[in-house]
Design an enzyme around this catalytic site. Structure first.
Site, PDB file in Angstrom:
ATOM      1  N   PRO A  74      -4.121  -0.292  -3.656  1.00 16.15           N
ATOM      2  CG  PRO A  74      -5.011  -0.603  -5.782  1.00 16.15           C
ATOM      3  CD  PRO A  74      -3.854  -1.006  -4.911  1.00 16.15           C
ATOM      4  CB  CYS A  75      -7.483   1.815   0.313  1.00 16.91           C
ATOM      5  SG  CYS A  75      -8.486   3.140  -0.398  1.00 16.91           S
ATOM      6  CD  GLN A  76     -10.082  -0.282  -4.787  1.00 21.28           C
ATOM      7  OE1 GLN A  76      -9.039  -0.553  -4.204  1.00 21.28           O
ATOM      8  NE2 GLN A  76     -10.097   0.142  -6.029  1.00 21.28           N
ATOM      9  N   GLY A  77     -10.439  -2.783  -0.285  1.00 18.52           N
ATOM     10  CA  GLY A  77     -10.684  -3.794   0.737  1.00 18.52           C
ATOM     11  C   GLY A  77     -10.685  -3.221   2.136  1.00 18.52           C
ATOM     12  CG  PHE A  78      -7.409  -0.788   3.344  1.00 24.47           C
ATOM     13  CD1 PHE A  78      -6.994  -2.102   3.387  1.00 24.47           C
ATOM     14  CD2 PHE A  78      -6.503   0.177   2.961  1.00 24.47           C
ATOM     15  CE1 PHE A  78      -5.702  -2.465   3.061  1.00 24.47           C
ATOM     16  CE2 PHE A  78      -5.206  -0.164   2.636  1.00 24.47           C
ATOM     17  CZ  PHE A  78      -4.810  -1.494   2.677  1.00 24.47           C
TER      18      PHE A  78
END
Length: 375
Positions: A74-78
């Protein structure tokens, strides 16, 4: 050819690789409810239900465990990353999911890895996030002098004979730098066309779900005879299908849906609808493709998910059809969990194509590694 599936979800990526005769030996999924669906449909795979931080830090994986690693961290941190990326990207705690995916790849050293993510990953922070991901996997210092050679492509589900306008970014890393990626991609498409002539045909909502009748309270319905090539591709020999249930909508929501025609949405209601989705209260059209199936396909305000003729949102089985899951794939858990499983999954028709592509990459590498053998 062994595979490890990280962030497996219900198993959309795994399914395509299994269909292409890969051995998915292990999968990792944090959510126990979602893992139950994976186990029900992939009983031969060792499912590890745990946080990937624990998996990474406890030495579960060793070098040589698998030839292929697949998964989509998952890319939430990106999207939350600050302007200072280089040097701090891997160590930024908000990007821990990507970091642990990278660490497993670095530990196992597969010949090929496949990473799936949202289309927008290429434009986050003006493209710097994606550039840093590419740099990380190709950095000799981070990979003990053995970097990966990377190829990426924006994949449009509709071009793979899937009835929805889903788009995802696929990143593939290989241990060789001389792979002709575009040629192998074309060869894979040609091979599949020879075996399944209708695989890449344009598919509409009607083609996908037109033979599914009324929903039932328990979701169990008699298996209908397939009427289209797409339905035949997904058909199974079971007497009954499952997960064909409908959401119980309020009287207000049902009345709103009744006033929306094919292709229309909330703008025709002359009401104030509080929703962040531009397609809120949108009704699907039989002869078009659906928008991206999301985790909120059971909610009228969640997007364009109203059945073409009935005053209800899509059933899980209908959404699964639009995602290209075969009819014998069973989804377990609560309604919310099942919607999450289907909406977050990689469409199996795409994962099957990727598996066939990876198979070509592996065999090309094996052949080129043999002395005296030329392509």
């Amino acid at each position: 050819m062994s595979v490890i599936d990280l962030f497996s979800g219900c198993g959309g990526l795994s399914l395509g690789f299994r269909q292409a005769n890969f051995d998915v030996i292990r999968a990792v999924e944090f959510d126990p409810g979602i893992a139950n669906t994976y186990i029900a449909n992939h009983p031969e795979t060792d499912m590890i239900v745990d946080d990937i931080r624990n998996i990474d830090n406890t030495g579960v994986f060793q070098e040589g465990d698998a030839e292929v690693i697949i998964g989509g961290p998952p890319c939430q941190g990106f999207s939350m990353a600050g302007a200072r990326i280089r040097g701090g990207f891997i160590d930024d705690p908000r990007n821990y999911l990507f970091r642990h995916y990278f660490n497993v790849v670095r530990t196992v050293r597969p010949t090929v890895f496949v990473m799936e993510n949202v289309k927008g990953i290429t434009t986050m922070q003006g493209g710097r996030i994606f550039e840093e991901i590419l740099r990380t996997f190709s950095d000799p210092e981070l990979l003990g002098g053995r970097p990966y050679h990377l190829h990426h492509r924006l994949v449009k589900a509709a071009l793979f004979g899937i009835p929805q306008k889903r788009e995802r970014m696929i990143l593939i890393g290989t241990t060789r730098k001389d792979i002709d990626f575009d040629a192998l991609w074309s060869e894979t498409e040609q091979d599949i066309r020879r075996e399944y002539p209708h695989y890449f045909d344009t598919v509409t909502v009607r083609d996908a779900i037109g033979n599914l009748g009324a929903t039932t309270d328990d979701g169990r319905v008699v298996n209908p005879a397939p009427q289209t090539q797409y339905q035949r591709y997904l058909a199974c020999g079971n007497e009954f299908l499952t997960n064909h249930t409908q959401t119980r909508h309020s009287t207000i929501a049902t009345d709103r849906m009744h006033r929306v025609a094919n292709g229309e949405n909330f703008t025709v209601l002359e009401e104030t609808i509080r929703s962040v989705h531009s397609g809120s209260y949108g009704r699907l059209s039989w002869d078009e493709q659906a928008p991206t199936i999301t985790t909120r396909f059971d909610t009228p305000a969640g997007g364009r998910f109203i059945h073409p003729v009935e005053d209800r949102t899509l059933s899980p089985r209908e959404a699964a059809r639009i995602q290209s899951f075969p009819d014998d794939f069973v989804f377990c858990g609560t309604k919310t969990s099942i919607c999450k499983q289907i909406g977050n999954a990689v469409p199996p028709k795409i994962s099957y194509f990727l598996a066939r592509l990876v198979d070509k990459i592996l065999h090309q590498e094996e052949t080129e590694d043999e002395p005296g053998v030329r392509q």
